[in-house]
Design a protein around this motif. Structure first.
Motif, PDB file in Angstrom:
ATOM      1  N   GLU A  11       3.541   3.768 -20.147  1.00 54.59           N
ATOM      2  CA  GLU A  11       3.042   2.391 -20.025  1.00 54.59           C
ATOM      3  C   GLU A  11       1.516   2.398 -20.135  1.00 54.59           C
ATOM      4  O   GLU A  11       0.795   2.155 -19.158  1.00 54.59           O
ATOM      5  N   GLN A  13      -0.689   0.378 -21.335  1.00 54.40           N
ATOM      6  CA  GLN A  13      -1.421  -0.851 -21.014  1.00 54.40           C
ATOM      7  C   GLN A  13      -1.592  -0.993 -19.496  1.00 54.40           C
ATOM      8  O   GLN A  13      -2.643  -1.425 -19.030  1.00 54.40           O
ATOM      9  N   LYS A  16      -4.195   1.482 -18.519  1.00 56.24           N
ATOM     10  CA  LYS A  16      -5.499   0.989 -18.952  1.00 56.24           C
ATOM     11  C   LYS A  16      -6.018  -0.081 -17.982  1.00 56.24           C
ATOM     12  O   LYS A  16      -7.210  -0.132 -17.675  1.00 56.24           O
TER      13      LYS A  16
END
Length: 145
Positions: A11, A13, A16
């Motif tokens: 995952e 994102q 991030k």
């Protein structure tokens, strides 16, 4: 320990977004020493070996003393920590152990006597962020490099 998923790869994102929060926390007023004390203490409570290892090393690089790190889990029993640090550590414990009632009115009142609302918010954000990292690391069996 069995190898589990790697959130950073599975995952990216979400990972991030967490790094974005860390980037923000790197810019706040709260002293690096205080941030590392929060990160180590929450990680001790959550038994996150990965984060204890990382943040202990970071604290030492930023000038923290080994003695204070060794005694961090007994901070109430020593005079090595300032009143300001004791409030930060009490907040860390109460928020990390939220199932025991969360941040008490007494500790919040002490925090208000020492810090303005902006610093209190920053302390809380450091606490909740390290708790999230601890939960990721413990749940995925993140290993010390």
């Amino acid at each position: 320990m069995e190898k589990r998923i790697n959130i950073q790869h599975t995952e990216p994102q979400a990972y991030k977004a967490m790094l974005g929060l860390e980037g923000y926390l790197a810019t706040i007023q709260l002293a690096k020493t205080h941030k590392e004390l929060i990160k180590i203490r929450a990680s001790q409570i959550n038994a996150c070996a990965f984060c204890i290892d990382m943040h202990t090393k970071d604290a030492l690089k930023n000038g923290e003393t080994p003695q204070r790190i060794f005694l961090l889990n007994a901070w109430r029993e020593t005079s090595l920590f300032t009143e300001e640090e004791k409030i930060i550590l009490a907040m860390t414990e109460e928020v990390t152990l939220i199932h025991q009632g969360g941040l008490s009115n007494e500790t919040y009142a002490k925090a208000k006597a020492f810090f303005d609302e902006k610093i209190i918010a920053q302390i809380l954000m450091v606490i909740v962020t390290i708790n999230t990292w601890n939960r990721i690391a413990v749940s995925t069996h993140l290993e010390i490099a």
